[in-house]
Structures are given as C-alpha cells and as structure tokens.
Motif scaffolding. Structure first.
Motif, PDB file in Angstrom:
ATOM      1  N   ASP A   7       0.881  -1.166   0.000  1.00  0.00           N
ATOM      2  CA  ASP A   7       0.000   0.000   0.000  1.00  0.00           C
ATOM      3  C   ASP A   7       0.920   1.217   0.000  1.00  0.00           C
ATOM      4  N   ILE A   8       0.959   1.916  -1.121  1.00  0.00           N
ATOM      5  CA  ILE A   8       1.905   3.010  -1.332  1.00  0.00           C
ATOM      6  C   ILE A   8       1.153   4.339  -1.380  1.00  0.00           C
ATOM      7  N   ARG A   9       1.657   5.323  -0.638  1.00  0.00           N
ATOM      8  CA  ARG A   9       1.126   6.693  -0.681  1.00  0.00           C
ATOM      9  C   ARG A   9       2.245   7.583  -1.215  1.00  0.00           C
ATOM     10  N   ILE A  10       1.947   8.269  -2.306  1.00  0.00           N
ATOM     11  CA  ILE A  10       2.957   9.170  -2.870  1.00  0.00           C
ATOM     12  C   ILE A  10       2.560  10.619  -2.590  1.00  0.00           C
ATOM     13  N   GLU A  11       3.483  11.508  -2.850  1.00  0.00           N
ATOM     14  CA  GLU A  11       3.223  12.931  -2.674  1.00  0.00           C
ATOM     15  C   GLU A  11       2.176  13.380  -3.696  1.00  0.00           C
ATOM     16  N   PRO A  12       1.161  14.131  -3.286  1.00  0.00           N
ATOM     17  CA  PRO A  12       0.117  14.587  -4.209  1.00  0.00           C
ATOM     18  C   PRO A  12       0.687  15.343  -5.399  1.00  0.00           C
ATOM     19  N   GLY A  13       0.046  15.149  -6.551  1.00  0.00           N
ATOM     20  CA  GLY A  13       0.433  15.854  -7.761  1.00  0.00           C
ATOM     21  C   GLY A  13       1.542  15.207  -8.560  1.00  0.00           C
ATOM     22  N   ARG A  14       2.048  14.061  -8.108  1.00  0.00           N
ATOM     23  CA  ARG A  14       3.164  13.414  -8.798  1.00  0.00           C
ATOM     24  C   ARG A  14       2.749  12.108  -9.472  1.00  0.00           C
ATOM     25  N   GLN A  15       1.429  11.909  -9.641  1.00  0.00           N
ATOM     26  CA  GLN A  15       0.923  10.644 -10.148  1.00  0.00           C
ATOM     27  C   GLN A  15       1.448  10.304 -11.545  1.00  0.00           C
ATOM     28  N   ALA A  16       1.396  11.218 -12.469  1.00  0.00           N
ATOM     29  CA  ALA A  16       1.827  10.932 -13.842  1.00  0.00           C
ATOM     30  C   ALA A  16       3.300  10.525 -13.877  1.00  0.00           C
ATOM     31  N   GLU A  17       4.113  11.249 -13.148  1.00  0.00           N
ATOM     32  CA  GLU A  17       5.542  10.933 -13.101  1.00  0.00           C
ATOM     33  C   GLU A  17       5.769   9.580 -12.439  1.00  0.00           C
ATOM     34  N   PHE A  18       5.061   9.320 -11.329  1.00  0.00           N
ATOM     35  CA  PHE A  18       5.208   8.047 -10.627  1.00  0.00           C
ATOM     36  C   PHE A  18       4.736   6.879 -11.491  1.00  0.00           C
ATOM     37  N   ASP A  19       3.640   7.061 -12.225  1.00  0.00           N
ATOM     38  CA  ASP A  19       3.142   5.995 -13.101  1.00  0.00           C
ATOM     39  C   ASP A  19       4.237   5.517 -14.053  1.00  0.00           C
ATOM     40  N   ALA A  20       4.942   6.454 -14.647  1.00  0.00           N
ATOM     41  CA  ALA A  20       6.005   6.107 -15.595  1.00  0.00           C
ATOM     42  C   ALA A  20       7.191   5.463 -14.890  1.00  0.00           C
ATOM     43  N   VAL A  21       7.571   6.011 -13.748  1.00  0.00           N
ATOM     44  CA  VAL A  21       8.739   5.509 -13.020  1.00  0.00           C
ATOM     45  C   VAL A  21       8.500   4.105 -12.476  1.00  0.00           C
ATOM     46  N   ILE A  22       7.332   3.859 -11.889  1.00  0.00           N
ATOM     47  CA  ILE A  22       7.086   2.542 -11.306  1.00  0.00           C
ATOM     48  C   ILE A  22       6.989   1.476 -12.407  1.00  0.00           C
ATOM     49  N   ALA A  23       6.375   1.827 -13.530  1.00  0.00           N
ATOM     50  CA  ALA A  23       6.280   0.866 -14.636  1.00  0.00           C
ATOM     51  C   ALA A  23       7.668   0.478 -15.141  1.00  0.00           C
ATOM     52  N   LYS A  24       8.529   1.463 -15.288  1.00  0.00           N
ATOM     53  CA  LYS A  24       9.893   1.199 -15.772  1.00  0.00           C
ATOM     54  C   LYS A  24      10.682   0.384 -14.752  1.00  0.00           C
ATOM     55  N   ALA A  25      10.583   0.747 -13.471  1.00  0.00           N
ATOM     56  CA  ALA A  25      11.331   0.026 -12.430  1.00  0.00           C
ATOM     57  C   ALA A  25      10.842  -1.411 -12.287  1.00  0.00           C
ATOM     58  N   LEU A  26       9.557  -1.636 -12.413  1.00  0.00           N
ATOM     59  CA  LEU A  26       9.034  -2.999 -12.350  1.00  0.00           C
ATOM     60  C   LEU A  26       9.542  -3.823 -13.528  1.00  0.00           C
ATOM     61  N   ALA A  27       9.525  -3.242 -14.716  1.00  0.00           N
ATOM     62  CA  ALA A  27       9.965  -3.955 -15.917  1.00  0.00           C
ATOM     63  C   ALA A  27      11.463  -4.221 -15.934  1.00  0.00           C
ATOM     64  N   GLU A  28      12.245  -3.248 -15.476  1.00  0.00           N
ATOM     65  CA  GLU A  28      13.703  -3.354 -15.605  1.00  0.00           C
ATOM     66  C   GLU A  28      14.402  -3.915 -14.374  1.00  0.00           C
ATOM     67  N   VAL A  29      13.775  -3.840 -13.209  1.00  0.00           N
ATOM     68  CA  VAL A  29      14.445  -4.264 -11.980  1.00  0.00           C
ATOM     69  C   VAL A  29      13.727  -5.449 -11.336  1.00  0.00           C
ATOM     70  N   VAL A  30      12.496  -5.236 -10.905  1.00  0.00           N
ATOM     71  CA  VAL A  30      11.787  -6.269 -10.140  1.00  0.00           C
ATOM     72  C   VAL A  30      11.530  -7.521 -10.973  1.00  0.00           C
ATOM     73  N   SER A  31      11.091  -7.345 -12.206  1.00  0.00           N
ATOM     74  CA  SER A  31      10.744  -8.508 -13.033  1.00  0.00           C
ATOM     75  C   SER A  31      11.940  -9.390 -13.350  1.00  0.00           C
ATOM     76  N   GLN A  32      13.140  -8.889 -13.112  1.00  0.00           N
ATOM     77  CA  GLN A  32      14.350  -9.674 -13.363  1.00  0.00           C
ATOM     78  C   GLN A  32      14.761 -10.529 -12.159  1.00  0.00           C
TER      79      GLN A  32
END
Length: 107
Positions: A7-32
C-alpha cells in the motif's frame, strides 16, 4: 505462490511521473528477480495518490530474501522511494479461494 501487497502513498500531484517511473522500475528491476511471477499496479480513484502494488512470487523467500537482500532492491528503492509520502505498508498473502475475475498476475 505468494502475493505481496504494498500500500503506497505518494506525494500529491506526482501521479503521472510516478506511473512512468514505477512501470519502468518494475519492468527493468523487479521482473528480473528470481522467483518473480508477475505484477499489477492499481491507483486509487478517490485517493489518486494511493497505489496498490501487487507482486506474485514463487515463494515468500523469493521476495523477503532473494529480492529484499539484493542490489535489485537497492535500485528499486532508489527509483521509487523519492515519491513516497510515507513508507509503504507491505504484507504477503496466500490464495484461499477465487472466482470471477482472473486473480493471476497479468503478463
């Protein structure tokens, strides 16, 4: 199979940036990581700064030892951590019963 739910709470107003960052980190780091089976990320409708991250692992130790004690975890937290408003709440679950929507991770 084990389901990790964060359950993750991010700083308000940063959703678009976080969406891109988490998708990339999941694909490039966690999924490996060894034992990784798949993941889903869902953003809150009423609370758009709240995310549920679900990651399926072969075994509990795939997450708690194999991933959390690796350099991959360090890279993961360095990438997504700056967005956190508070530390994520993380728990693990085992499937007891399922019906309806496919509960398996999307690939």
């Amino acid at each position: 199979m084990i389901l990790e739910v964060a359950d993750i709470r991010i700083e308000p107003g940063r959703q678009a940036e976080f969406d891109a960052v988490i998708a990339k980190a999941l694909a490039e780091v966690v999924s490996q990581a060894e034992g990784y089976r798949g993941h889903r990320v869902q953003r809150g409708v009423e609370s758009p700064e709240r995310y549920l991250l679900m990651i399926w692992w072969d075994r509990l130790e795939s997450h708690t030892v194999g991933f959390r004690q690796s350099e991959r975890f360090v890279a993961w937290r360095a990438t997504v951590g700056p967005f956190f408003a508070t530390p994520p709440h993380v728990e693990h679950f085992e499937l007891v019963d399922a019906t309806g929507a496919d509960p398996s991770p999307a690939r």
